[in-house]
Structure formats: structure tokens, C-alpha cells
Design a protein around this motif. Structure first.
Motif, short mmCIF file in Angstrom:
data_model
loop_
_atom_site.label_atom_id
_atom_site.label_comp_id
_atom_site.label_asym_id
_atom_site.label_seq_id
_atom_site.Cartn_x
_atom_site.Cartn_y
_atom_site.Cartn_z
N THR A 245 0.78 -1.23 -0.09
CA THR A 245 0.08 0.07 -0.17
C THR A 245 0.82 1.24 0.13
O THR A 245 1.97 1.11 0.31
N LEU A 246 0.26 2.30 -0.75
CA LEU A 246 0.97 3.69 -0.36
C LEU A 246 -0.09 4.76 -0.38
O LEU A 246 -1.20 4.52 -0.43
N LEU A 247 0.65 5.89 0.20
CA LEU A 247 -0.28 7.12 0.41
C LEU A 247 0.09 8.23 -0.53
O LEU A 247 1.23 8.37 -0.43
N VAL A 248 -0.73 8.77 -1.07
CA VAL A 248 -0.71 9.84 -2.07
C VAL A 248 -1.10 11.07 -1.23
O VAL A 248 -2.54 11.46 -0.89
N VAL A 249 -0.30 12.11 -0.83
CA VAL A 249 -0.97 13.34 -0.21
C VAL A 249 -1.00 14.55 -0.94
O VAL A 249 0.09 15.04 -1.32
N CYS A 250 -2.22 15.02 -1.27
CA CYS A 250 -2.19 16.05 -2.33
C CYS A 250 -3.07 17.35 -1.75
O CYS A 250 -3.62 17.28 -0.81
N GLY A 251 -2.31 18.44 -2.18
CA GLY A 251 -2.47 19.71 -1.99
C GLY A 251 -3.76 20.18 -2.92
O GLY A 251 -4.51 19.35 -3.58
N CYS A 252 -4.16 21.45 -2.85
CA CYS A 252 -5.20 21.92 -3.67
C CYS A 252 -4.86 22.53 -4.65
O CYS A 252 -5.60 22.98 -5.71
N GLU A 253 -3.82 22.64 -5.21
CA GLU A 253 -2.92 23.42 -6.51
C GLU A 253 -2.71 22.35 -7.47
O GLU A 253 -3.10 21.20 -7.42
N LYS A 254 -2.07 22.69 -8.43
CA LYS A 254 -1.63 22.00 -9.74
C LYS A 254 -0.73 20.79 -9.24
O LYS A 254 -1.03 19.67 -9.63
N VAL B 39 5.62 24.42 -7.27
CA VAL B 39 6.37 25.65 -7.83
C VAL B 39 5.75 26.88 -7.36
O VAL B 39 6.47 27.85 -7.19
N GLU B 40 4.45 26.82 -7.40
CA GLU B 40 3.66 28.11 -7.14
C GLU B 40 3.77 28.58 -5.70
O GLU B 40 3.42 29.52 -5.28
N ALA B 41 4.08 27.55 -4.75
CA ALA B 41 4.01 27.73 -3.39
C ALA B 41 5.17 28.65 -2.77
O ALA B 41 6.34 28.71 -3.25
N ASN B 42 4.99 29.68 -1.85
CA ASN B 42 6.01 30.57 -1.06
C ASN B 42 5.99 29.87 0.31
O ASN B 42 5.08 29.88 0.98
N PRO B 43 7.18 29.40 0.67
CA PRO B 43 7.19 28.90 2.03
C PRO B 43 6.81 29.74 3.06
O PRO B 43 6.33 29.43 4.18
N ALA B 44 7.29 31.07 3.05
CA ALA B 44 6.76 31.97 4.00
C ALA B 44 5.48 32.29 4.14
O ALA B 44 5.13 32.95 5.24
N GLU B 45 4.62 31.89 3.16
CA GLU B 45 3.22 32.18 3.43
C GLU B 45 2.37 30.75 3.67
O GLU B 45 1.32 30.84 3.55
N ILE B 46 3.18 29.84 4.00
CA ILE B 46 2.35 28.39 4.20
C ILE B 46 1.75 28.61 5.56
O ILE B 46 2.28 28.93 6.47
N SER B 47 0.31 28.31 5.36
CA SER B 47 -0.43 28.15 6.60
C SER B 47 -1.15 26.79 6.83
O SER B 47 -0.90 25.96 6.08
N GLU B 48 -2.08 26.64 8.04
CA GLU B 48 -2.93 25.54 7.99
C GLU B 48 -3.82 25.33 6.89
O GLU B 48 -4.18 26.20 6.41
N PRO B 49 -4.20 24.08 6.39
CA PRO B 49 -3.52 22.88 7.34
C PRO B 49 -2.27 22.21 6.77
O PRO B 49 -1.72 21.34 7.03
N TYR B 50 -1.66 23.14 5.82
CA TYR B 50 -0.41 22.66 5.15
C TYR B 50 0.91 22.62 6.42
O TYR B 50 1.67 21.32 6.30
N ILE B 51 0.77 23.22 7.27
CA ILE B 51 1.74 23.37 8.22
C ILE B 51 1.86 21.91 9.24
O ILE B 51 2.93 21.32 9.24
N SER B 52 0.58 21.47 9.33
CA SER B 52 0.20 20.25 10.21
C SER B 52 0.68 19.22 9.33
O SER B 52 1.46 18.00 9.79
N VAL B 53 0.48 19.01 8.15
CA VAL B 53 0.52 18.23 7.05
C VAL B 53 2.16 17.95 6.83
O VAL B 53 2.81 16.80 7.11
N LEU B 54 2.84 19.09 6.53
CA LEU B 54 4.27 18.99 6.51
C LEU B 54 4.88 18.44 7.83
O LEU B 54 5.94 17.67 7.65
N ALA B 55 4.51 18.87 8.71
CA ALA B 55 5.03 18.25 10.25
C ALA B 55 4.88 17.07 10.41
O ALA B 55 5.84 15.94 10.80
#
Length: 211
Positions: free
Chosen positions: A71-80, A113-129
Motif C-alpha cells: 500500500t502507499l499513500l498520496v498526500v495531495c494539496g489543492c493546487e496543480k 512551484v507556485e508555493a511560497n514557503p513564507a506564506e504556508i499556513s494551516e492545514p499545510y503546516i500540520s501536514v508537513l510536520a
């Protein structure tokens, strides 16, 4: 006619250094594909998703996975990148659930590519953690989530595998994992020449190549 990435000198093939793209160059290539070569946005997502699935199976063949029901897990964001991750998951026939030790592999398709690390907010902060703590092999698509596309990140996730789409981005020079693959065989020759990509040669009918 010379092939991309090669110069013919005295009958010998001279390999040119691979080009690592800035954010601006990556966006310019995609714009050219959409406007000049009439690719559709969904078409590009499908091509990249399929290539990413091929890259995953190239690095982790089914026979190499330890469990009776891999099994494997694909964690997807909301952009491209998330859309590419979903296409990749469909090709891999994955059913996504919560992260746990039951998974043999985890694919990071959260930010791109479109993401700016300085502007990352929830829920992405928790996902990356959470992604930073997993023990299963981690595969990032194009840009590891939380990384700046040009400078990388010393505090972001540390994938074992990186699949660069079209051509490697500048942050890939800081990638310290085990496998780096490029999925850019579909790029028209004129695009490769214009941006001096110097892509490596693909073997047979493979749509990805290992660096």
C-alpha cells in the motif's frame, strides 16, 4: 541534427550540463506549452501524473515492497501539484487513508512551484510536520513541499526520491536523497533548445530517466 543535451565534436558526443530551472523559467516553459504548442492544462497534468507513477514503480518495483498487500499513500494539496498527485494515484490505483505504519510508500504532492514557503499556513503546516516524521520512504513530485523552488529549504521535508517535472528546478541541487528522476520526454525539441535544458537521453520507450 544534434540531439538536445549533446554537441558533436570530432565525431564524439560532448555532454552539456543539465539545466536547473528558476521559478520564472519553469512558469515560462509551461506557458509556452499551453500557448504555443496548444497543450491543455488537464493534458499536462495527466502526462505528468502518469510519468510520476512510472517513476514510483521504477524506483520501488512491486516485488520490492515487503508486505503481502503493498500500500502507499498520496498526500495531495489543492493546487496543480495536488492534481498531478491525484492523476499519479489513479495510475497507481491507490485508495488514500490516514498516514500510518501500514503504508510502504508515501508520495508528497502537497505544494509545488507556485508555493511560497513564507506564506504556508494551516492545514499545510500540520501536514508537513507529519511528513517530516514518517518512517516510510517519501517521494516528492517536482518540488519537495515546503521548499522554495530556487533556494530549497534546510527545515523542510527530506524526501528519499524526487521526480522533477519537465526539467529539474534550482532547488534540486540541494536534494540529498537516493534517487532523482526527470519526467520531461514529451517536451518539444524547440522548447528544449530555447531554454537550453540539456536533458539526458531516455532509454527505449521510458517516459522518465534517472539522473
Amino acid at each position: 541534427m544534434e540531439k538536445p543535451g549533446c554537441n558533436l565534436s570530432h565525431g564524439k558526443k560532448e555532454i552539456q550540463p543539465l539545466r536547473y530551472l528558476s521559478r520564472e523559467e519553469a512558469e515560462a516553459i509551461e506557458k509556452e506549452l499551453l500557448e504555443e504548442f496548444k497543450f491543455g492544462q488537464q493534458q499536462l497534468i495527466e502526462i505528468w501524473g502518469h510519468a510520476c507513477a512510472m517513476a514510483v514503480t521504477k524506483v520501488f518495483p512491486l516485488r520490492s515492497l515487503p508486505k503481502k498487500q503493498p500500500t502507499l499513500l498520496v498526500v495531495c494539496g489543492c493546487e496543480k501539484n495536488g492534481a498531478i498527485g491525484l492523476a499519479c494515484a489513479r495510475h497507481l490505483r491507490v485508495f488514500v487513508q490516514l498516514i500510518s505504519d501500514a503504508y510502504n510508500l508515501v508520495i508528497d504532492a502537497v505544494l509545488g512551484v507556485e508555493a511560497n514557503p513564507a506564506e504556508i499556513s494551516e492545514p499545510y503546516i500540520s501536514v508537513l510536520a507529519t511528513l517530516k516524521q514518517i518512517r516510510a520512504p517519501l517521494i516528492s513530485l517536482d518540488v519537495p513541499s515546503g521548499w522554495d523552488v530556487e533556494t530549497g529549504s534546510s527545515e523542510g521535508i527530506s524526501p528519499d526520491v524526487l521526480v522533477s517535472l519537465a526539467a529539474p528546478k534550482q532547488c534540486a541541487t540541494r536534494f540529498m536523497g537516493k534517487h532523482h528522476l526527470v519526467a520531461g520526454r514529451f517536451l518539444p525539441y524547440d522548447v528544449q533548445k530555447k531554454f537550453e535544458l540539456n536533458l539526458p537521453e531516455y532509454t527505449g520507450t521510458d517516459c522518465v530517466v534517472s539522473l
